[in-house]
Design a protein around this motif. Structure first.
Motif, mmCIF file in Angstrom:
data_model
loop_
_atom_site.group_PDB
_atom_site.id
_atom_site.type_symbol
_atom_site.label_atom_id
_atom_site.label_comp_id
_atom_site.label_asym_id
_atom_site.label_seq_id
_atom_site.Cartn_x
_atom_site.Cartn_y
_atom_site.Cartn_z
ATOM 1 N N ASP A 168 0.762 2.712 -5.020
ATOM 2 C CA ASP A 168 -0.270 3.694 -5.354
ATOM 3 C C ASP A 168 -0.017 4.366 -6.692
ATOM 4 O O ASP A 168 -0.938 4.556 -7.494
ATOM 5 C CB ASP A 168 -0.328 4.740 -4.238
ATOM 6 C CG ASP A 168 -1.527 5.656 -4.348
ATOM 7 O OD1 ASP A 168 -2.554 5.258 -4.936
ATOM 8 O OD2 ASP A 168 -1.451 6.790 -3.834
ATOM 9 N N LEU A 177 -6.304 2.872 -0.355
ATOM 10 C CA LEU A 177 -5.807 2.619 -1.707
ATOM 11 C C LEU A 177 -6.886 1.962 -2.557
ATOM 12 O O LEU A 177 -7.075 2.321 -3.737
ATOM 13 C CB LEU A 177 -4.546 1.752 -1.657
ATOM 14 C CG LEU A 177 -3.802 1.563 -2.985
ATOM 15 C CD1 LEU A 177 -2.302 1.467 -2.734
ATOM 16 C CD2 LEU A 177 -4.276 0.319 -3.726
ATOM 17 N N THR A 189 0.810 -1.219 0.000
ATOM 18 C CA THR A 189 0.000 0.000 0.000
ATOM 19 C C THR A 189 0.847 1.273 0.000
ATOM 20 O O THR A 189 0.324 2.358 0.209
ATOM 21 C CB THR A 189 -0.907 0.031 1.240
ATOM 22 O OG1 THR A 189 -0.084 -0.007 2.425
ATOM 23 C CG2 THR A 189 -1.874 -1.137 1.249
ATOM 24 N N ARG A 231 -9.391 4.541 -3.733
ATOM 25 C CA ARG A 231 -8.900 5.419 -4.795
ATOM 26 C C ARG A 231 -8.852 4.720 -6.142
ATOM 27 O O ARG A 231 -8.985 5.371 -7.190
ATOM 28 C CB ARG A 231 -7.497 5.941 -4.456
ATOM 29 C CG ARG A 231 -7.484 7.033 -3.409
ATOM 30 C CD ARG A 231 -6.159 7.793 -3.420
ATOM 31 N NE ARG A 231 -5.014 6.928 -3.180
ATOM 32 C CZ ARG A 231 -4.574 6.608 -1.971
ATOM 33 N NH1 ARG A 231 -5.199 7.080 -0.892
ATOM 34 N NH2 ARG A 231 -3.516 5.831 -1.809
ATOM 35 N N HIS A 232 -8.664 3.409 -6.135
ATOM 36 C CA HIS A 232 -8.467 2.700 -7.398
ATOM 37 C C HIS A 232 -9.623 1.756 -7.749
ATOM 38 O O HIS A 232 -9.495 0.914 -8.640
ATOM 39 C CB HIS A 232 -7.142 1.937 -7.356
ATOM 40 C CG HIS A 232 -5.956 2.854 -7.261
ATOM 41 N ND1 HIS A 232 -5.462 3.544 -8.345
ATOM 42 C CD2 HIS A 232 -5.193 3.231 -6.189
ATOM 43 C CE1 HIS A 232 -4.425 4.283 -7.970
ATOM 44 N NE2 HIS A 232 -4.254 4.109 -6.666
#
Length: 294
Positions: A13, A42, A8, A45-46
């Motif tokens: 990232d 993470l 992470t 965000r993805h």
């Protein structure tokens, strides 16, 4: 192919997660990290899921991408291989030769493919240059400089404990070796190793192709001096490693392509775990010289 991400930190990232999300041949199933809160952030965000249980993630995927410190990566790679997962690994493969050998053995016993992400080997300009220079030219000597300014300024890796412990030899040394070995041949011996300012190290290598090379590696160079350069000299003259214009994400997409091809029966990739182990062995030999153990 269903894939999970282990790690992470900044590299996970900025590089791994975007590549896993973008690749058409992947289903980015989820992420696991040693810090569950960071894994959840993470994943958010993805656009994927966070796993608190590593074994649960391994059971849900066909492959893993690993963005963890080398000692941790080695242990996780062994665990993932034994769960039947294909391996997309980062450099260096491991922090010791024994750890690296364990990864190679686990992958071999499980029959899973492996690719170690040496950035220059998957960037189109530098990969083409490496292939061309390794195709029979009679090289006499080489000079490689890999200079970073990681521990100053605003580098996202400035707080990396393993980089502070292992230094430039283990962080950027693999990059230099990944370029030199396919061009000049394996290293017969590390002829010399000497420290420089900060974490800088200077190495002299004797290659099986008959050439010698010198390496200067640092993470503590002044920012104005940072950069990478490789120069080859031989019968055909002098050539320089071209500057890469691509960032890490396009290169990682090609590394995923390589893993898919290898897992699909295409045979071992030149940057598989065995190559990663060989790089680890050379780094360990240099480290022993620097520490006065040889």
């Amino acid at each position: 192919m269903r894939i999970g991400l282990l790690g992470t930190g900044p590299w996970a990232d900025m590089a791994h997660a975007p590549a896993l999300r973008l690749h058409d041949g992947l289903d980015f199933v989820g992420v696991w990290g040693r810090r569950p809160d960071a894994a959840r952030e993470l994943a958010r965000r993805h656009g994927t899921s966070a796993y608190d249980d590593l074994d649960a993630l391994l059971a849900d995927v066909d492959a893993v991408a690993v963005a963890l410190p080398p000692a941790v990566q080695a242990d996780m790679a062994v665990r993932a291989a034994r769960a039947g997962c294909q391996l997309l690994l980062d450099k260096p493969l491991a922090a010791t030769v024994a750890q690296g050998r364990a990864v190679v053995e686990a992958a071999g016993e499980a029959g899973v493919a492996s690719v170690v992400f040496f950035t220059a080997r998957f960037q189109s300009e530098t990969e083409a240059w490496i292939t061309e220079q390794g195709s029979g030219a009679d090289w006499f000597t080489a000079r490689a400089q890999w200079l970073g300014a990681v521990f100053g300024g605003d580098s996202p890796f400035a707080g990396s404990p393993w980089r502070r412990e292992k230094g430039a030899l283990w962080d950027v040394g693999p990059h230099a070796l990944s370029v030199l070995l396919p061009v000049l041949g394996d290293v017969r011996r590390v002829s010399a190793a000497a420290p420089g300012p900060g974490d800088t190290v200077h190495l002299v290598l004797d290659h099986t192709g008959g050439a010698s090379s010198t390496l200067t590696l640092s993470l503590t160079a002044p920012p104005a001096a940072a950069g990478a350069a490789v120069e080859l000299r031989g019968r055909t003259g002098v050539t320089l490693l071209p500057e890469a214009t691509e960032g890490p994400v396009p290169a990682l997409l090609r590394a995923v392509d390589a893993l898919l091809a290898s897992a699909g029966g295409g045979g071992p990739h030149p940057c598989d775990a065995s190559f990663g182990l060989r790089v680890t062995e050379i780094l360990a030999e240099a480290e022993a010289l620097l520490d006065g153990r040889r």
